[in-house]
Each structure stands twice: as structure tokens, then as C-alpha cells.
Design an enzyme around this catalytic site. Structure first.
Site, mmCIF file in Angstrom:
data_model
loop_
_atom_site.group_PDB
_atom_site.id
_atom_site.type_symbol
_atom_site.label_atom_id
_atom_site.label_comp_id
_atom_site.label_asym_id
_atom_site.label_seq_id
_atom_site.Cartn_x
_atom_site.Cartn_y
_atom_site.Cartn_z
ATOM 1 N N ALA A 46 -7.798 0.965 7.186
ATOM 2 C CA ALA A 46 -6.578 0.616 8.015
ATOM 3 C C ALA A 46 -6.986 0.924 9.028
ATOM 4 O O ALA A 46 -6.609 0.594 10.020
ATOM 5 C CB ALA A 46 -5.519 1.633 7.224
ATOM 6 N N ASP A 71 0.979 -1.639 0.496
ATOM 7 C CA ASP A 71 -0.143 -0.029 -0.118
ATOM 8 C C ASP A 71 0.718 1.425 -0.272
ATOM 9 O O ASP A 71 1.796 1.383 0.768
ATOM 10 C CB ASP A 71 -0.835 -0.324 1.078
ATOM 11 C CG ASP A 71 -1.752 0.999 1.046
ATOM 12 O OD1 ASP A 71 -2.795 1.570 0.060
ATOM 13 O OD2 ASP A 71 -2.361 1.268 2.059
ATOM 14 N N HIS A 115 -9.886 4.918 -1.565
ATOM 15 C CA HIS A 115 -8.482 5.048 0.309
ATOM 16 C C HIS A 115 -9.421 5.992 1.180
ATOM 17 O O HIS A 115 -10.584 6.756 0.734
ATOM 18 C CB HIS A 115 -7.606 5.768 -0.343
ATOM 19 C CG HIS A 115 -6.533 5.068 -1.265
ATOM 20 N ND1 HIS A 115 -4.967 4.814 -0.877
ATOM 21 C CD2 HIS A 115 -6.338 4.363 -2.739
ATOM 22 C CE1 HIS A 115 -4.354 3.780 -1.304
ATOM 23 N NE2 HIS A 115 -5.219 3.594 -2.431
ATOM 24 N N GLY A 116 -8.624 5.640 2.139
ATOM 25 C CA GLY A 116 -9.287 6.632 3.430
ATOM 26 C C GLY A 116 -11.396 6.197 3.850
ATOM 27 O O GLY A 116 -11.360 7.085 4.181
ATOM 28 N N ALA A 117 -11.533 5.001 3.785
ATOM 29 C CA ALA A 117 -12.678 4.967 4.155
ATOM 30 C C ALA A 117 -12.651 4.330 5.488
ATOM 31 O O ALA A 117 -13.892 4.246 5.937
ATOM 32 C CB ALA A 117 -12.704 3.309 3.027
ATOM 33 N N SER A 118 -12.498 4.192 6.131
ATOM 34 C CA SER A 118 -12.338 4.016 7.646
ATOM 35 C C SER A 118 -12.995 5.424 8.090
ATOM 36 O O SER A 118 -13.068 6.473 8.286
ATOM 37 C CB SER A 118 -10.831 4.505 8.573
ATOM 38 O OG SER A 118 -10.131 2.827 8.705
ATOM 39 N N ASN A 132 -10.246 0.333 1.103
ATOM 40 C CA ASN A 132 -9.199 0.052 1.788
ATOM 41 C C ASN A 132 -9.406 0.880 3.446
ATOM 42 O O ASN A 132 -10.359 1.665 2.924
ATOM 43 C CB ASN A 132 -8.028 1.233 1.468
ATOM 44 C CG ASN A 132 -7.400 0.690 0.448
ATOM 45 O OD1 ASN A 132 -7.066 0.198 0.024
ATOM 46 N ND2 ASN A 132 -5.767 1.893 -0.065
ATOM 47 N N HIS A 139 -7.393 10.747 4.633
ATOM 48 C CA HIS A 139 -6.758 8.899 5.312
ATOM 49 C C HIS A 139 -6.791 10.271 6.938
ATOM 50 O O HIS A 139 -6.882 10.519 7.555
ATOM 51 C CB HIS A 139 -5.180 9.071 5.451
ATOM 52 C CG HIS A 139 -5.334 8.440 3.690
ATOM 53 N ND1 HIS A 139 -4.517 9.700 3.015
ATOM 54 C CD2 HIS A 139 -5.510 7.541 3.439
ATOM 55 C CE1 HIS A 139 -4.142 8.355 1.869
ATOM 56 N NE2 HIS A 139 -5.054 7.015 1.835
ATOM 57 N N GLY A 140 -6.584 8.813 7.721
ATOM 58 C CA GLY A 140 -6.730 8.938 9.280
ATOM 59 C C GLY A 140 -7.736 9.074 9.853
ATOM 60 O O GLY A 140 -8.983 8.407 9.234
HETATM 61 ZN ZN LIG Z 1 -4.164 5.267 0.689
#
Ligand SMILES: [Zn+2]
Length: 284
Positions: free
Chosen positions: A230, A82, A206-209, A228, A178-179
Site C-alpha cells: 500500500a 482491506d 501485511h505491511g510489506a511496503s 499486501n 504498516h506505513g
Molecule cells: Zn494491513
């Protein structure tokens, strides 16, 4: 089933209008938790590590762990780099046994991103390993990456980028970060469909949390084929450890902490896989 590459997995997802969940793992417990969840739901699964996780463990260690856990199952398992940040790291990952790599040149100019991505694609595809690239800027921080201003991906530029690089999948920016989210994320979901109409490669979110179920489902419906997760897994893991230590501060067996953390991560992965619609898609 042993390791598989991500291209077939993501092509199936695109055809079937669901997304493969891609989960960032940072240690053995997370590897086991993600693969156990995938097997439970009969879902194809991608596990991925960032450069900082690779520095914490090593490419070889993660490849060995994931491979050992994968061969015990019947589901397809892919190990992905990643946010690969250099040509060298991408090639080292492939040599170590990774079955998919990302090269992230999104901080570079369009021309520089294209040139770097093309170089990785040429080398990786020569040995049958698919490459994810990124165009546009996903906000927030991941591994020291940061973007102050969100720059969502331009659909025409994405098409041009695909033609110039021959990438296998494309991470696009639509307003996710992200985060942790500060406030409600403003997602340009229509942008997903606009990009999907112009680009053949499966799209990656990306950044789906922290995104709601409705947001994830809508992004998948509009064309995201890999999502994704994380940050929320790190939170689930660490909260479980804190909880068990608060209940019994005398615990000193790392296995007790690990078992609680694994259970929490597994539960979170189950929820997200169902949201992505990849459950029962392992053998399609
Ligand atoms: Zn990412």
C-alpha cells in the site's frame, strides 16, 4: 476476464509456492496502473481498498471501475475490502460487487475476534465470497489502526481460530508494520513456516511496503500466499506528481499528472509481482 473471488487464486498460490500481490488502490489511475501491470506480466491480481478509501470514493464506484478494467483483460482480477472494520461494511462491500472481504478483529480479544469473524464468514460464504481475517497485531498505522507493541501470531492459536471461524485466508503478524519503517524491521520469518504448518488457510502478509526483495521472497517461500502493498504505491504516485510539477510548474491538465503517476505505480507493481513470483501464473 470478469471478477473472480480470491479463494481459488490463493489456493493456486499455496499449491504453487508463490504469492498473489494485493495492491491498495485509491483512485482510477491506480486501478488502471495495477491492472495494466498484471496483464503485462500475466499475473492474477488483487486490488483492495481500505475503509478510508471507500469513504473517499465509494464501494460502488470502486467496484464499477475495477470491473470495467477487469473485463477488458484476460487475467483473473479480484476486488477485496482491506481491513474491513465492521460486519456492516463487509456486507455492503459484497452487495456493491466486491469479490473478497477482510474483517479485521485483531484489536479485539481472541473471543471477540472469533465471534465477529465467524459472523462475517457465515454471511459472506453463504453468497460465495471468501473472508480474510487477522490474528495477532501488525504494527504501525493503517487507516487509524495502531499497535504500540508488536504481538506476533501464535501458531496454535491460529489453528484454533481457523477451526472456530472457517476463514478463507489469514493475516498474521510476524513483525511487519504498516506505513513507513523506522529502522530495520525485525521479522520472525520462521514463524511463517510454523503457522503454515498448523493452518490450512493461505497466509497473508501485511505491511510489506519497504521490505527488501530477500525478505519478501523468504516470507513467500515459508508460506505467505498473499502480500499486501500500500504505502509504497502512494509514495510512487505522489513522487511522480511532484516530479512532473517541479519540471513544469505550469502544468494544469490533471491527465498529465495522472499519466505520470500511473506509470510510476505500474513500474512499482511490476517489481513487486516478480518478487512474489505471481508473474505468468494467471492461467495455471
Ligand atoms: Zn494491513
Amino acid at each position: 476476464m470478469p471478477f473472480v473471488t480470491s479463494d481459488r487464486m490463493l489456493a493456486d498460490a499455496k499449491k504453487g509456492h508463490y504469492a498473489v500481490g494485493a495492491f491498495n488502490v485509491e483512485n482510477m489511475e491506480m486501478v488502471k496502473a495495477v491492472i495494466t501491470a498484471a496483464e503485462q506480466l500475466q499475473a492474477p491480481v488483487m486490488l483492495q481498498t481500505t475503509p478510508s478509501t471507500v469513504r473517499y470514493g465509494s464501494l460502488e464506484t470502486f467496484a464499477a471501475m475495477v470491473k470495467e478494467e477487469a473485463v477488458k483483460t484476460r487475467i483473473p482480477v479480484c476486488l477485496h475490502l482491506d481491513h474491513g472494520n465492521s460486519f456492516a461494511l463487509a456486507i455492503q462491500a459484497i452487495k456493491a460487487g466486491y469479490t473478497s472481504v477482510m474483517i479485521d478483529g485483531s484489536k479485539l480479544s481472541f473471543d471477540e475476534n472469533t465471534a465477529l469473524t465467524r459472523r462475517v464468514v457465515d454471511a459472506a460464504q453463504a453468497v460465495g465470497i471468501p473472508v480474510e481475517a487477522e490474528l495477532g497485531r501488525v504494527g504501525g498505522k493503517e487507516d487509524g489502526l495502531s499497535a504500540d507493541v508488536d504481538q506476533n501470531t501464535d501458531p496454535d492459536q491460529a489453528r484454533q481460530f481457523e477451526e472456530l471461524t472457517n476463514i478463507s485466508s489469514l493475516a498474521v503478524a510476524i513483525g511487519t508494520a504498516h506505513g513507513f519503517y523506522v529502522g530495520e524491521p525485525v521479522l520472525d520469518k520462521d514463524r511463517v513456516a510454523e503457522i503454515a504448518a498448523k493452518v490450512e488457510a493461505p497466509l497473508v502478509l501485511h505491511g510489506a511496503s519497504g521490505l527488501s526483495e530477500a525478505d519478501v521472497k523468504e516470507c513467500v517461500a515459508k508460506g505467505m500466499c498473499k502480500v499486501n502493498f500500500a504505502t509504497e504505491l502512494r509514495v510512487a504516485y505522489t513522487d511522480a506528481v511532484k516530479r512532473i510539477l517541479a519540471e513544469d510548474p505550469k502544468i494544469y491538465d490533471p491527465k498529465k499528472l495522472g499519466l505520470a503517476a500511473m506509470e510510476a505505480v505500474r513500474e512499482q507493481v511490476l517489481v513487486r509481482m516478480k518478487m512474489c513470483g505471481c508473474d505468468r501464473k494467471a492461467f495455471v
